[in-house]
Design a protein around this motif. Structure first.
Motif, short mmCIF file in Angstrom:
data_model
loop_
_atom_site.label_atom_id
_atom_site.label_comp_id
_atom_site.label_asym_id
_atom_site.label_seq_id
_atom_site.Cartn_x
_atom_site.Cartn_y
_atom_site.Cartn_z
N VAL A 98 0.86 -1.18 0.00
CA VAL A 98 0.00 0.00 0.00
C VAL A 98 0.89 1.24 0.00
CG1 VAL A 98 -1.79 1.26 1.24
CG2 VAL A 98 -1.77 -1.24 1.27
N PRO A 99 0.72 2.13 -0.98
CA PRO A 99 1.55 3.34 -1.01
C PRO A 99 1.03 4.39 -0.03
CG PRO A 99 0.10 3.26 -2.91
CD PRO A 99 -0.12 2.00 -2.14
N LEU A 100 1.83 5.44 0.12
CA LEU A 100 1.46 6.61 0.91
C LEU A 100 1.17 6.25 2.37
CD1 LEU A 100 -0.84 8.31 -1.75
CD2 LEU A 100 1.62 8.65 -1.39
N GLN A 101 2.15 5.63 2.99
CA GLN A 101 2.01 5.17 4.37
C GLN A 101 3.07 5.80 5.29
OE1 GLN A 101 -0.62 3.07 5.37
NE2 GLN A 101 -1.21 3.73 3.31
N VAL A 102 3.43 7.04 5.03
CA VAL A 102 4.49 7.70 5.81
C VAL A 102 4.08 7.81 7.28
CG1 VAL A 102 5.85 9.80 6.10
CG2 VAL A 102 5.31 8.96 3.81
N TYR A 103 2.90 8.34 7.54
CA TYR A 103 2.48 8.56 8.92
C TYR A 103 2.36 7.26 9.70
CZ TYR A 103 -0.04 10.12 13.01
OH TYR A 103 -0.42 10.35 14.30
N SER A 104 1.75 6.25 9.11
CA SER A 104 1.57 4.99 9.84
C SER A 104 2.93 4.32 10.10
CB SER A 104 0.63 4.05 9.10
OG SER A 104 1.13 3.74 7.82
N THR A 105 3.84 4.40 9.14
CA THR A 105 5.18 3.84 9.35
C THR A 105 5.91 4.60 10.44
OG1 THR A 105 5.28 3.21 7.02
CG2 THR A 105 7.37 3.27 8.22
N TRP A 106 5.81 5.93 10.37
CA TRP A 106 6.43 6.80 11.37
C TRP A 106 5.90 6.45 12.76
CZ3 TRP A 106 9.37 11.55 10.69
CH2 TRP A 106 9.53 12.30 11.85
N SER A 107 4.59 6.38 12.90
CA SER A 107 3.96 6.10 14.20
C SER A 107 4.36 4.74 14.75
CB SER A 107 2.44 6.17 14.09
OG SER A 107 2.04 7.46 13.72
N ALA A 108 4.35 3.74 13.90
CA ALA A 108 4.71 2.39 14.33
C ALA A 108 6.16 2.34 14.80
CB ALA A 108 4.49 1.39 13.21
N GLU A 109 7.04 2.98 14.06
CA GLU A 109 8.46 3.00 14.44
C GLU A 109 8.67 3.79 15.73
OE1 GLU A 109 12.57 2.05 14.05
OE2 GLU A 109 10.75 1.17 13.21
N TYR A 110 7.96 4.90 15.88
CA TYR A 110 8.10 5.71 17.09
C TYR A 110 7.63 4.93 18.32
CZ TYR A 110 8.20 9.65 20.25
OH TYR A 110 8.50 10.47 21.30
N LYS A 111 6.54 4.19 18.18
CA LYS A 111 6.06 3.37 19.30
C LYS A 111 7.09 2.31 19.67
CE LYS A 111 1.14 3.89 18.44
NZ LYS A 111 -0.08 3.25 17.93
N LYS A 112 7.80 1.82 18.67
CA LYS A 112 8.78 0.76 18.89
C LYS A 112 10.07 1.29 19.52
CE LYS A 112 10.60 -1.28 15.31
NZ LYS A 112 10.79 -2.09 14.11
N VAL A 113 10.62 2.39 19.00
CA VAL A 113 11.95 2.83 19.45
C VAL A 113 11.96 4.18 20.18
CG1 VAL A 113 13.13 1.55 17.63
CG2 VAL A 113 12.52 3.94 17.24
N LYS A 114 10.84 4.87 20.21
CA LYS A 114 10.70 6.18 20.88
C LYS A 114 11.64 7.22 20.26
CE LYS A 114 7.66 4.61 23.73
NZ LYS A 114 6.38 4.50 23.12
N ASP A 115 11.83 8.30 21.00
CA ASP A 115 12.64 9.42 20.52
C ASP A 115 14.09 8.99 20.31
OD1 ASP A 115 13.03 12.27 19.96
OD2 ASP A 115 14.16 12.28 21.84
N GLN A 116 14.70 9.45 19.24
CA GLN A 116 16.06 9.05 18.88
C GLN A 116 17.11 10.13 19.15
OE1 GLN A 116 16.92 5.77 17.38
NE2 GLN A 116 15.10 5.64 18.65
N THR A 117 16.72 11.21 19.83
CA THR A 117 17.64 12.33 20.02
C THR A 117 18.90 11.91 20.76
OG1 THR A 117 15.79 13.88 20.03
CG2 THR A 117 17.86 14.65 20.96
N LEU A 118 18.77 11.23 21.89
CA LEU A 118 19.96 10.86 22.67
C LEU A 118 20.87 9.92 21.89
CD1 LEU A 118 18.45 10.49 26.24
CD2 LEU A 118 19.71 12.42 25.27
N ARG A 119 20.29 9.03 21.12
CA ARG A 119 21.09 8.11 20.30
C ARG A 119 21.92 8.89 19.28
NH1 ARG A 119 18.57 4.78 15.73
NH2 ARG A 119 20.44 4.05 14.72
N TYR A 120 21.31 9.92 18.70
CA TYR A 120 22.03 10.70 17.70
C TYR A 120 22.99 11.71 18.31
CZ TYR A 120 19.82 8.66 13.66
OH TYR A 120 19.46 7.77 12.68
N MET A 121 22.86 12.01 19.59
CA MET A 121 23.80 12.93 20.24
C MET A 121 25.21 12.35 20.30
SD MET A 121 21.73 14.87 23.27
CE MET A 121 22.96 16.16 23.50
N VAL A 122 25.34 11.05 20.33
CA VAL A 122 26.66 10.43 20.43
C VAL A 122 27.26 10.10 19.06
CG1 VAL A 122 26.26 9.53 22.74
CG2 VAL A 122 25.70 8.12 20.77
#
Length: 144
Positions: A98-122
């Motif tokens: 199914v095309p055009l699934q940016v938001y649902s992919t984003w939401s699913a990944e965010y629920k799985k890994v949460k905010d990535q800021t601290l990971r990217y700080m290092v």
């Protein structure tokens, strides 16, 4: 939906996501530029006027570092959909995807890994030049 339309929509989504991903890199360079500009101003003012201004430079560098890491952390969520689209085209599964699934992919990944800021700080791409700026400001503060 016919296969040609599905392929076109997936291609358009992929291109849009690539533009978003590149825009985040552009924002990272802008943040680095502002960080260096503020650093030069605070170092100059700290050396000429009062050394306490150098502490403002340290604080500013830390804020810019966090801001850049936050933006780069957002790129993680776009990259997940980019990878998914690439995989479906490699495996011929694009006919069922199914095309055009940016938001649902984003939401699913965010629920799985949460905010990535601290990971990217290092990551080096985020902490340079901000950590160096903070260290230089602190060094000058203690030397003056």
């Amino acid at each position: 939906m016919n296969e040609d339309k599905r392929a076109d929509l997936l291609k358009d989504e992929y291109i849009m996501l690539q533009h978003f991903y590149e825009d985040i890199d552009s924002k990272g360079l802008t943040i680095k530029g502002w960080s260096i500009t503020v650093a030069l101003a605070t170092i100059g003012a700290g050396v000429v006027y009062r050394k306490e201004i150098l502490l403002v430079g340290v604080l500013a560098a830390l804020v810019f570092w966090y801001l850049e890491a936050h933006w780069r952390g957002l790129s993680h969520f776009f990259s997940q959909r980019i990878k998914a689209i690439e995989l479906v085209f490699q495996s011929e599964q694009w006919k069922e995807t199914v095309p055009l699934q940016v938001y649902s992919t984003w939401s699913a990944e965010y629920k799985k890994v949460k905010d990535q800021t601290l990971r990217y700080m290092v990551k080096q791409s985020s902490y340079l030049p901000h950590v160096v700026i903070a260290a230089v400001c602190l060094l000058l503060y203690f030397l003056l």
